[in-house]
Design a protein around this motif. Sequence first.
Motif, PDB file in Angstrom:
ATOM      1  N   ARG A 136       0.914  -1.292   0.056  1.00  0.00           N
ATOM      2  CA  ARG A 136       0.079  -0.136   0.055  1.00  0.00           C
ATOM      3  C   ARG A 136       0.995   1.332   0.027  1.00  0.00           C
ATOM      4  O   ARG A 136       1.668   1.510   0.870  1.00  0.00           O
ATOM      5  CB  ARG A 136      -0.949   0.001   1.232  1.00  0.00           C
ATOM      6  N   LEU A 137       0.603   2.043  -1.017  1.00  0.00           N
ATOM      7  CA  LEU A 137       1.434   3.160  -0.984  1.00  0.00           C
ATOM      8  C   LEU A 137       1.040   4.452  -0.053  1.00  0.00           C
ATOM      9  O   LEU A 137      -0.087   4.714   0.025  1.00  0.00           O
ATOM     10  CB  LEU A 137       1.314   3.853  -2.507  1.00  0.00           C
ATOM     11  N   GLY A 138       1.910   4.977   0.652  1.00  0.00           N
ATOM     12  CA  GLY A 138       1.444   5.790   1.715  1.00  0.00           C
ATOM     13  C   GLY A 138       2.442   6.941   1.853  1.00  0.00           C
ATOM     14  O   GLY A 138       3.648   6.815   1.359  1.00  0.00           O
ATOM     15  N   LEU A 139       2.253   8.098   2.406  1.00  0.00           N
ATOM     16  CA  LEU A 139       2.938   9.308   2.816  1.00  0.00           C
ATOM     17  C   LEU A 139       3.949   8.885   3.655  1.00  0.00           C
ATOM     18  O   LEU A 139       3.819   8.503   4.807  1.00  0.00           O
ATOM     19  CB  LEU A 139       1.926  10.443   3.232  1.00  0.00           C
ATOM     20  N   LEU A 140       5.276   9.017   3.480  1.00  0.00           N
ATOM     21  CA  LEU A 140       6.407   8.891   4.380  1.00  0.00           C
ATOM     22  C   LEU A 140       6.467   9.843   5.452  1.00  0.00           C
ATOM     23  O   LEU A 140       6.715  11.015   5.115  1.00  0.00           O
ATOM     24  CB  LEU A 140       7.469   8.768   3.751  1.00  0.00           C
ATOM     25  N   LEU A 141       6.291   9.601   6.828  1.00  0.00           N
ATOM     26  CA  LEU A 141       6.446  10.759   8.005  1.00  0.00           C
ATOM     27  C   LEU A 141       7.972  10.458   8.488  1.00  0.00           C
ATOM     28  O   LEU A 141       8.181   8.955   8.903  1.00  0.00           O
ATOM     29  CB  LEU A 141       5.398  10.676   8.759  1.00  0.00           C
ATOM     30  N   TYR A 142       8.465  11.259   8.802  1.00  0.00           N
ATOM     31  CA  TYR A 142       9.441  11.265  10.094  1.00  0.00           C
ATOM     32  C   TYR A 142       9.166  11.819  11.168  1.00  0.00           C
ATOM     33  O   TYR A 142       9.000  13.008  11.244  1.00  0.00           O
ATOM     34  CB  TYR A 142      10.941  11.581   9.465  1.00  0.00           C
ATOM     35  N   GLY A 143       8.737  11.126  12.258  1.00  0.00           N
ATOM     36  CA  GLY A 143       7.994  12.068  13.508  1.00  0.00           C
ATOM     37  C   GLY A 143       6.481  12.460  12.922  1.00  0.00           C
ATOM     38  O   GLY A 143       5.858  11.492  12.305  1.00  0.00           O
ATOM     39  N   ASP A 144       6.472  13.731  12.924  1.00  0.00           N
ATOM     40  CA  ASP A 144       5.057  14.188  12.376  1.00  0.00           C
ATOM     41  C   ASP A 144       5.312  14.972  11.360  1.00  0.00           C
ATOM     42  O   ASP A 144       4.377  15.777  10.732  1.00  0.00           O
ATOM     43  CB  ASP A 144       4.302  14.866  13.396  1.00  0.00           C
ATOM     44  N   GLY A 145       6.368  14.820  10.467  1.00  0.00           N
ATOM     45  CA  GLY A 145       6.669  15.946   9.283  1.00  0.00           C
ATOM     46  C   GLY A 145       7.011  14.801   8.120  1.00  0.00           C
ATOM     47  O   GLY A 145       7.517  13.714   8.103  1.00  0.00           O
ATOM     48  N   THR A 146       6.992  15.398   7.056  1.00  0.00           N
ATOM     49  CA  THR A 146       7.117  14.805   5.515  1.00  0.00           C
ATOM     50  C   THR A 146       8.864  14.802   5.348  1.00  0.00           C
ATOM     51  O   THR A 146       9.700  15.451   5.847  1.00  0.00           O
ATOM     52  CB  THR A 146       6.406  15.467   4.473  1.00  0.00           C
ATOM     53  N   VAL A 147       8.969  13.786   4.169  1.00  0.00           N
ATOM     54  CA  VAL A 147      10.456  13.715   3.731  1.00  0.00           C
ATOM     55  C   VAL A 147      10.624  14.139   2.382  1.00  0.00           C
ATOM     56  O   VAL A 147       9.696  13.934   1.622  1.00  0.00           O
ATOM     57  CB  VAL A 147      10.768  12.351   3.960  1.00  0.00           C
ATOM     58  N   CYS A 148      11.505  14.911   2.155  1.00  0.00           N
ATOM     59  CA  CYS A 148      11.719  15.700   0.643  1.00  0.00           C
ATOM     60  C   CYS A 148      12.601  14.263   0.004  1.00  0.00           C
ATOM     61  O   CYS A 148      13.298  13.876   0.496  1.00  0.00           O
ATOM     62  CB  CYS A 148      12.443  16.819   0.757  1.00  0.00           C
ATOM     63  N   ASP A 149      12.197  14.705  -1.364  1.00  0.00           N
ATOM     64  CA  ASP A 149      12.825  13.699  -2.160  1.00  0.00           C
ATOM     65  C   ASP A 149      14.335  13.925  -2.814  1.00  0.00           C
ATOM     66  O   ASP A 149      15.148  13.255  -3.567  1.00  0.00           O
ATOM     67  CB  ASP A 149      12.113  13.267  -3.562  1.00  0.00           C
ATOM     68  N   ASP A 150      15.000  15.043  -2.307  1.00  0.00           N
ATOM     69  CA  ASP A 150      16.320  15.380  -2.893  1.00  0.00           C
ATOM     70  C   ASP A 150      17.300  14.385  -2.292  1.00  0.00           C
ATOM     71  O   ASP A 150      17.360  13.909  -1.294  1.00  0.00           O
ATOM     72  CB  ASP A 150      16.687  16.578  -2.093  1.00  0.00           C
ATOM     73  N   ARG A 151      17.977  13.905  -3.244  1.00  0.00           N
ATOM     74  CA  ARG A 151      18.880  12.608  -3.045  1.00  0.00           C
ATOM     75  C   ARG A 151      18.310  11.487  -2.769  1.00  0.00           C
ATOM     76  O   ARG A 151      19.071  10.180  -2.586  1.00  0.00           O
ATOM     77  CB  ARG A 151      19.852  13.113  -2.023  1.00  0.00           C
ATOM     78  N   PHE A 152      16.966  11.177  -2.768  1.00  0.00           N
ATOM     79  CA  PHE A 152      16.488   9.877  -2.472  1.00  0.00           C
ATOM     80  C   PHE A 152      16.358   8.803  -3.451  1.00  0.00           C
ATOM     81  O   PHE A 152      16.717   9.339  -4.542  1.00  0.00           O
ATOM     82  CB  PHE A 152      14.836  10.131  -2.031  1.00  0.00           C
TER      83      PHE A 152
END
Length: 560
Positions: free
Chosen positions: A141-157
């Motif tokens: 299932r595709l979901g929004l990635l959170l780190y704590g309660d914030g999102t993660v940017c795709d730079d260098r991902f």
Amino acid sequence: MFSLPFVPIMLLALGGTWADSEFSLVDSRGQQISGGEIGLLLYNGGTVCDDSFNEDAADAVCREMGFDGSTSWNSHIQWVIQSQYDINLDDVTCGSDSWSSCSYATTHNCGHAEDVFVSCGEVPVFSLVDSDGNKIFTGGRLGLLLYGDGTVCDDRFSAESGLAICRKIGFTGLAQWTSGIRIPDIQNEKEIVLDNVDCNSGDWESCTYSTTHNCAHSEDIFLSCQGNIADSQTAPPPVPTFGTAPPPVPTTAAPDTPPLSTCPPSITCPICPEIICSPGHYSSQESAACLACPADTYNPTDGATSCRACPGASTSPAGSSGCTCESGKIWNNTTGTCENCPLNSAGRNGACFPCPQESVAPPVDNLRACSCPDGKHWFWDADSGGRCVPCEENTFKGRGMTRCETCPDGSSSSAGSALCLCEAGSYWDKQNCEQCASGTASEAGALKCFPCKLRATKSQNGCVCEDGMVWEWDNPGSGSCKPCLQNTFRAEGMSSCSPCPIGSKSLPGSGFCVCPKEKYWDGENCEPCEKESDKIKGPFNSNGPFFNQECEPELDESYE
């Protein structure tokens, strides 16, 4: 985020016996602080050197002080107070986040530029949430990635980053990853807390990251992991991850965005349920993966199997969801075409900006610039729009011109000019200096030439009068011959009236000066006669002495 009060801890000394030892965190004034903020790390009242120090060491130290772990650490000279402490600990090497796995030395070879700073507290964890904000515990299932309660940017991902995070959460592997705006109501409520997640393998220990960013939510990471979270007692039943996806926002994917998941060997890509490629990508049956659209092509939708060519003169980098139009046009993602900028606006680098109020005429140069008043030209301010700025000194911009041009040789202008000032004897004809015609003259800076009046003839720099007279401009475009003042003269070839030499004199309107006895006029000065008996030949008349310009013997005493 929570914190605990400072507590003393027991450390095993290198000699193998227990000793009373203390870790603590202090601020720039040396005051003890708790978790949640960065502080200078002290051991028994001295600083800790960063040799061999790593994330495990920071976690172990924070856990020894009663916190969940470290949220960040660094080393440098930040505060003046550092120099007031000794360096008490070095070479802290830890195999895990437990202090029992650590070794260290109480001697050092460090400077205070290597002092360790640590922030302790509740350590954020990774999680995936669906369109309702509920955590996802099952794979696929595709979901929004959170780190704590914030999102993660795709730079260098990368795929390695996704695999490391899936394993960190508790899944067995990575199915796919993408980025963009899919659940804007949830994404826009979050802060972006992690960026530049760069992993060398599928192990989180190989990863580096940043807690500052230069991103927008259109770069938020979405993950689909393989397997289920082990021993999860709270996993909800499977539900659709997202309802109807919102309209995609045109973005340009990062150049290093990797292919997404591969299909199971027995299923071809067009029917593989896990393969839903994001905008800027397409699914490839041959490679069973999502590939970036080639340069100068685009894909604006999810789930595409091919990319479209950018039309006309528009371009795009690889992995684009739209095209960049030539200046003066803007991309319409709905129609897939480049359209002219709207009324009273001009365009640059694929974006359109409204023209300012002083731009009263339609945009110029095929909508690439806003029109400006005479004496000003259009200037683009990076990517934020543009403005009308004055032409520089010795340049001009008149009506109908789109840019400032250099003044012709021999002319000049002040900043913000619509014309150039020509030399005397010429005039400005909108773009050049032209010489006055025969029988006409002009003063410097004139816009036209004027006929020379009675008793004057035309010269290069104005009108020339007969001897004893001089040309004067009464006001712009109007002048006349004026007599020289008393005791001044102007002869042929002179541009102005000059004072008579000392001892000589003249009447108004004279072309020469009357010399004293025993001197003669040579056209410019009074020169002495060679013999005292010589004098100027007479007689006088009403206009002054009439004489030959030479000395002759005295013949008649009546001239005394």
